[in-house]
Every structure is written in C-alpha cells, then in structure tokens.
Design an enzyme around this catalytic site. Structure first.
Site, mmCIF file in Angstrom:
data_model
loop_
_atom_site.group_PDB
_atom_site.id
_atom_site.type_symbol
_atom_site.label_atom_id
_atom_site.label_comp_id
_atom_site.label_asym_id
_atom_site.label_seq_id
_atom_site.Cartn_x
_atom_site.Cartn_y
_atom_site.Cartn_z
ATOM 1 N N ASP A 277 8.957 -5.597 1.875
ATOM 2 C CA ASP A 277 7.302 -4.799 2.042
ATOM 3 C C ASP A 277 6.871 -6.167 3.176
ATOM 4 O OD1 ASP A 277 5.483 -3.292 3.463
ATOM 5 O OD2 ASP A 277 5.396 -1.836 1.535
HETATM 6 C C1 BGC Z 1 3.936 -0.338 4.234
HETATM 7 C C2 BGC Z 1 5.467 0.035 4.846
HETATM 8 C C3 BGC Z 1 6.160 -0.476 6.129
HETATM 9 C C4 BGC Z 1 5.250 -1.917 6.692
HETATM 10 C C5 BGC Z 1 5.349 -1.872 7.724
HETATM 11 C C6 BGC Z 1 3.217 -1.609 4.664
HETATM 12 O O1 BGC Z 1 2.389 -2.204 4.974
HETATM 13 O O2 BGC Z 1 3.826 -0.394 2.952
HETATM 14 O O3 BGC Z 1 5.564 1.433 4.448
HETATM 15 O O4 BGC Z 1 6.615 0.200 6.954
HETATM 16 O O5 BGC Z 1 3.848 -1.784 6.362
HETATM 17 O O6 BGC Z 1 4.231 -1.126 9.046
#
Ligand code: BGC
Length: 740
Positions: A277
């Site tokens: 993530d």
């Molecule tokens: C989220 C993810 C997301 C990523 C990119 C993170 O804050 O938890 O679900 O895909 O950001 O935007």
C-alpha cells in the site's frame, strides 16, 4: 466376440466417459463463486525468456523495477523493451490522471471514466454474474486508459460498522465476500489487466491504520479474514496483492513473513506480485526477505524509497543476495508477459465511457437497492394517482463519485436522485424540491474533505421549509443518509448517528405527510431506529455509480422490483455489534479481535441479540414462498457435494428476483461454532404466479472449521442442519444431513 457385443462395449465405454466428464464439470461448478470465465493462472511459459532478459539487466535496472518511480508507476527498462508497470485506483472507477510526482490532478480532458457502484452496492446485489460484468467493465476501462494493474477489489471484512472504508468493502461474511470477489477478479483479468487485491490483510479499521498491531486467534484469521483472499489467489488467480498498512502479530504487513511467505506463497502457491500500500513499507531487507516485491509510496523522493537506494546499499553491504532481487524481477516480468504488456500482440484494447458500461452500472445499481420497509404499500408510487411530489434532502442532488480522502472517479455522468425522478416521472406530475438538511461541522475548515467533527447543530429553517413543501404534495420522498465526507478512507466514524439533524427532519415531514418514502443513501450501517419508527416506506441505496439516480427512480415508480439484500447487519445500537460489545475497537497500539469468529450476524445469532435489520435482509414488491426443501442424499463423505433443492414460488403480483440463502448449523460440533453460517445462495428470477425448482450445491468441504492444533481444515463427522432462509434471521425450513 460378435458385432453386437462390440457395440455394447463401445456404448458402455462412451457412457462411463461422459459420466466422468459430467462429474468433473459438476465439481468445477460446485461453488457458487465459480464463473463462466476459465481461470487463467499465471503462465510460466515465458520463464526461460524472462531468465535471459534478467541476465542482460544491471543491478540498478533491477532495483528500479522494485519501487515506484511516480505516484502510480514502477520503472521499466527501456533499452530492453520493458515498459513501466502502470497502476490505477480503484474501486469506484478508473481514477483521473495525476501528476507523476504529486497528488494533484493533471487536469486532462481525456481521463473521464464510468462511475461504478461502490463495493457495498455490488455486494448487496448478491449476484455473482453482475460481479463478473462489473469486473469486465472496469477492467476494459482500465485497459482503455492504458493501465496494467487495477488497485481493486477491496475485500477486507466489515468488522465494525464504523470503519470509514465500509463503502468500498463487500461484506461482514467471508462466503458472500469470496462469492463476489472471484467473478469480479476473473472479469477484470479477462481484459488483460491484473487486479491488486487489497488490503492484505486484517486491515479492518482506519483508526491508527498505519501503526496498529492486529491480534486474533489463528482460527479467526483462517475462517473469517482470509477466505476471500485465498479464493482470490486460488480460484481467481489474482495477479497481484496489496500489502496493508497495519501490523499483524507484531510485524507490519509489508514485511510479515507469516502472511506473505508462509501463507500467501507457500500455502496458496501465489505466483504474482506483492505491491505495498502507498507508504506502507518500513524496512529494506526485512520487507524483501519476507515477501514484498514492489514498494509504492506517497512522497516523491522515489530514489530514497526503502527498495531504491537503501536496497542498493544493502546489496553492496552483502545484507541481501542478488538471487532474491532476480526472483522479484522475475515475478514482475511474469505478470507483465501474462498481461501482454511487454509483447502486446493481441492485448485487449478496452473501451471507456461506453453506453454498454453505463448500462452495466445501471444493472448493478438497480439490483443493489434494498427495500427495508413497505408496511403501507406506498411503494411503488402509483404515478397515475398523484399530481405532485416533494423531493427533500441534500442527497437528492448530491453526487458521490468524488469526495473524502482517497480514490474517486472523474465522471461525465452521475445521475442524482432528483434528476432520476425527473427522467422517470410523467411530465404532468409537479416536482418540488427542498434541501431539508445540510452539512454542519464543528470546525470551519472547508478545505478538509473528511474527518471533520460533525456538529449537533441543526438548520431548523431548512426543516421548516421542507415541512411546508411536504404539506402541499401527494407524496414526499426524502433522500437522506451520508456522503463521501462522512464515510471516508483514513478515518472511522465516531458513532452510528444519522448526521445533520436528519432524524428530526424525517420525523417532522412524516408527521405532516404520512405518504412519505425515506431513501437512505449510505454505504455503511447507520442508526435507523428513529427513521424506522417515523416512516412506513424505507429504501436503501449506495454510492451507486453513474446511473444511481435512474436506478433509484425506477425502483420508486416500480419499473424495477427491488432485489438487493443487506451484505451486513444493521444493529439497533452500536454496542450490540461484536467489536463494540467486546470493547475491542479501535485499540491503540494493538487491537485484539476479542469476538473471534463471531463477526457480524454470527455474533447477533449466537448471542441472541436482535438487530434492527439482519444480514441478508431485503423485501420485494412481490411475495415468495418456499417449499419441498430436500437434499439429494442423507449422508455424504467429506469430498462430496451436497445438492440442495427446493421450490421457489412467486405468489405475488409482480415478476421479481429473490435471493435464497443457505445457512448451516453444526449442533454436534466439538468446537465453538456460530449458530449458523452462510454456505450457499442463489439469486433467482421468478415470474409472478410461477414456481421454479432451485438447486444450490454446497461442497462438504465448505463445512470445515480450522483446527489450530492440527493446523488443518477439518470437517467433523456428524449431523449438520441446512437452513433455507430469506435472511440470516428468517429461516423458512431445515433439512438435516450427515457427514461420514
Ligand atoms: C489506499 C489504497 C490505494 C492507495 C493508492 C492508499 O491510501 O489504502 O487503497 O490504492 O492509497 O491511492
């Protein structure tokens, strides 16, 4: 042997062969989450080609592939014809283009996309075919925008109704969760786009998500929190998995040896890529050794990511060996070859913003809407009998494609409920609108799009105006609920209250006009006790995509017969919900899931707590009757399939779809079990006055529990009761079977 005998022998051989084939097919289809799309596992046929490419790469080129080089890409190697790996959010539709090195939108004019219903809405359809259609459509849009990886689906279990990302997630139940996830993933990947199943794993709250250490029993992990991820890898061959922010048993998820290496790689034989993530990585050597492949981040100092320069330093210092790097690069190239992103001959081209995708968004939205109450049969509105309608509520005109923290979608089309009604109602009917309530926060910081403290202040002038308008019309429809600022990534809600004085608005309006329909637009449980008392007609809709308003209007006027059912429980009080009853949310440094396997309805049923609306609940404009429940046999061995059959009759006056649900109880179990667990379901269309024989298969192995001592799934021999119901609470009949 005479000619006659030869014919007989040939006939017998052909018969046995066909019977075997039939059995194989039956076995394949035995889970309700199997789909029409053939599972495409990650092919290893490119491996030798990949090995020779790797032998031509410098160490710097290899390391460059293991971390972000922009907000949503990781490096390729241009001189060797390896392009960047291009990723995109995510659950609601293909996110608009951002600058490479900031979170600001690029402001392009060619990055509009279809807004698809959020996860909760899709799940409320209980329709695996629609999940596949969803996947194919969003996958095609990702492809048309030249993406390789879609950062979706988000399949964490809804443990607490307060979790800010409940709107993205599918369910509180692991079986419904995997039943929707598998076809979704196959749909996306059929378009030559890989999914990134997120957030692996046990990421069930936003409070302290970056630091909290999640603790639970092994059985809870295996039975509740992992099944959808396991099915994503084993049944759907997900190409990539996203490591979550939080910790599990002391280690961050992106360096968690047990989850990434032991379970994901060794037990499930995952051949794809683990992507972090965004900014979820905390180490270089430990992450790499324990299973991470690509580090993505939120800051733009790409060269200093843990898997960038610090990795080159660790290599130079001999803290990590080159073979480990080669292994990671090989996995990435394997996925890229499988997606045809390196040799793009024959790669799907995709399509975006098409009429077809809008139709699909409409189909999903219209099957997701749930009829919670219709005690006076006000719904559907009889348009030939009314002259005027008052539409009330901020949500009548609000759009939900963007807002809050995190991914949204820039869309050309989002039909609001008011627009939907204008499209559907006969022109002679007068439509009035009053806002009724507005967002009021304690702080005045309008630049903050989420996590603001909701004020108790109420705008009484808006209520008065709505009451006056409601008095004047034949019918009133209030569009209430929440929005993307109230429900958002990065924050959990403080309580279950309907914000901004809506209880009072609804009470006052229904007092002056009993012909009032309340529509809650929200994607997580709210306290509806007061609303339920005030109104006789209650619908539930979601952050429901480009066609949300049209779908809702068609349900209100009866063009569509509602057929959605709740994918989670709506409690009477927050303190009734398991994480809150056990005082184990949100924790601080650690959070222990004290309710164990008793998540969602499993808790309410087992502890005999009455919810306001149970899991699996939803009404229809017609009535269904169940009869003749039986199984094909009385006794089964552990690797057999239990075939359950019953008759479903539509006894009402409208054609409709019913979601028949099979729960299983194990009264003789030697271990603690929930009173019942969902093990099968089917959404069936039945014309009015007609009946259908419905078959649902339950593989006996679905009845297994996880035995911590043996470290194995075990199906206990003995009696099991199969319960056929319209929800987890409303069981129509039972049949008992025996497992040998
Ligand atoms: C989220 C993810 C997301 C990523 C990119 C993170 O804050 O938890 O679900 O895909 O950001 O935007």
């Amino acid at each position: 042997m005479n000619k006659y005998n030869v014919y007989i022998i040939i006939l017998i051989v052909v018969f046995i062969f066909s019977a075997c084939q039939f059995k194989k097919e039956e076995k394949k289809k035995s889970n309700s989450y199997e789909t029409t799309i053939q599972t495409k596992s990650i092919s290893l046929k490119f491996d030798s080609k990949i090995d020779s490419i790797i032998s031509l790469m410098t160490l710097e080129e290899k390391v460059a592939m293991l971390h972000g080089n922009s907000m949503f890409t990781s490096s390729g190697v241009e001189r060797l014809g390896i392009p960047e790996l291009k990723m995109t959010d995510g659950p609601l539709g293909i996110r608009e283009e951002l600058h490479r090195d900031s979170w600001a939108a690029l402001g392009s004019t060619n990055d509009f996309a279809t807004f698809f219903p959020a996860g909760g809405g899709l799940s409320a359809t209980w329709n695996s075919e629609l999940a596949e259609i969803y996947g194919k459509s969003i996958g095609a849009e990702a492809r048309a925008r030249n993406k390789d990886i879609l950062l979706a689906p988000a399949i964490n279990i809804v443990r607490t109704p307060l979790c800010g990302r409940t709107f993205e997630y599918f369910s509180e139940d692991p079986f419904l969760n995997k039943s929707m996830a598998v076809p979704y993933i196959k749909g996306v990947q059929s378009q030559d786009v890989g999914v990134c199943v997120k957030h692996f794993a046990v990421n069930n709250q936003e409070t302290n998500r970056g630091t909290v250490d999640v603790l639970m029993s092994e059985r809870t992990l295996r039975e509740i929190y992992l099944p959808a991820f396991k099915a994503a890898v084993i049944n759907a061959n997900a190409y990539t998995v996203m490591g979550a922010y939080n910790k599990f048993r002391g280690d961050y998820l992106c360096e968690n040896k047990y989850l990434l290496n032991t379970i994901l790689r060794d037990e499930w034989d995952f051949k794809g890529i683990v992507i972090s993530d965004w900014a979820a990585v905390h180490s270089t050597v430990k992450s790499l050794k324990n299973g991470l492949d690509i580090e993505m981040g939120t800051i733009t100092d790409f060269d200093n990511y843990y898997l960038a320069k610090p990795l080159l330093d660790s290599l130079a210092a001999g803290k990590i060996d080159k073979q480990t790097i080669d292994k990671k690069v090989k996995r990435i190239l394997r996925v890229m070859y499988n997606l045809k992103s390196i040799d793009s001959t024959g790669r799907a081209k995709g399509s975006i913003n098409t009429k077809g995708h809008l139709t699909n968004a409409y189909k999903i939205a219209s099957e997701s809407i749930i009829l919670l109450k219709n005690s006076e049969n006000i719904l559907p509105i009889n348009t030939s009998k009314i002259n005027s309608i008052t539409v009330i509520g901020d949500n009548a005109t609000r759009k939900h494609a963007a807002g809050g923290f995190g991914a949204g979608v820039k869309t050309k089309t989002e039909i609001t409920p008011l627009e939907g009604l204008k499209n559907s109602l006969p022109k002679e009917i007068e439509i009035n609108y009053a806002q009724g309530y507005k967002e009021i926060y304690e702080d005045d910081d309008k630049s903050k799009t989420y996590g603001r403290k909701i004020s108790n202040k109420i705008d009484t002038a808006l209520i008065d105006e709505a009451v006056q308008a409601a008095k004047k019309s034949d019918i009133t429809v209030i569009f209430a609920g929440s929005n993307r600022s109230v429900e958002s990534e990065a924050t959990d809600r403080e309580n279950l209250n309907l914000p901004f004085g809506q209880d009072e608005l609804i009470k006052k309006v229904t007092e002056v006009n009993p012909n009032t329909i309340v529509v809650i637009i929200a994607a997580a449980p709210f306290n509806l006790k007061e609303v339920e008392k005030s109104t006789s007609a209650l619908l539930w809709s979601w952050f429901n995509g480009s066609e949300a308003g049209n779908a809702l209007a068609d349900v209100i006027i009866g063009k569509v017969n509602p057929s959605g059912k709740l994918p989670w429980t709506i409690p009477v009080n927050l303190s009734d919900s398991p994480a809150h009853a056990t005082n184990s949310f949100p924790g601080s440094e650690t959070v222990e899931y004290k309710e164990g396997i008793l998540v969602g309805y499993r808790w309410f049923d087992t502890k005999n707590i009455k919810p306001l609306y149970p899991f699996g609940y939803g009404l229809s404009y017609t009535n269904f009757e169940y009869s003749n429940l039986k199984t094909d046999k009385q006794e089964y061995s552990m690797d057999e399939i239990i075939k359950v059959e019953f008759i479903l009759k539509n006894t009402g006056t409208k054609d409709g779809k019913e979601i028949a649900q099979l729960y299983v109880s194990a009264p003789e179990s030697t271990v603690v079990k929930a009173t019942k667990e969902l093990k099968g379901f089917k959404k069936v269309f039945v014309k009015k006055g007609n009946a259908k024989t419905v078959t649902i298969s339950i593989p006996a192995k679905e009845l297994a529990y996880y035995n911590e001592n043996k470290k194995q799934w075990v199906v206990e021999p003995g009696t099991y009761i199969i319960k056929l119901g319209t929800s987890s609470k409303n069981i129509k009949s039972n049949v008992t079977i025996n497992i040998k």
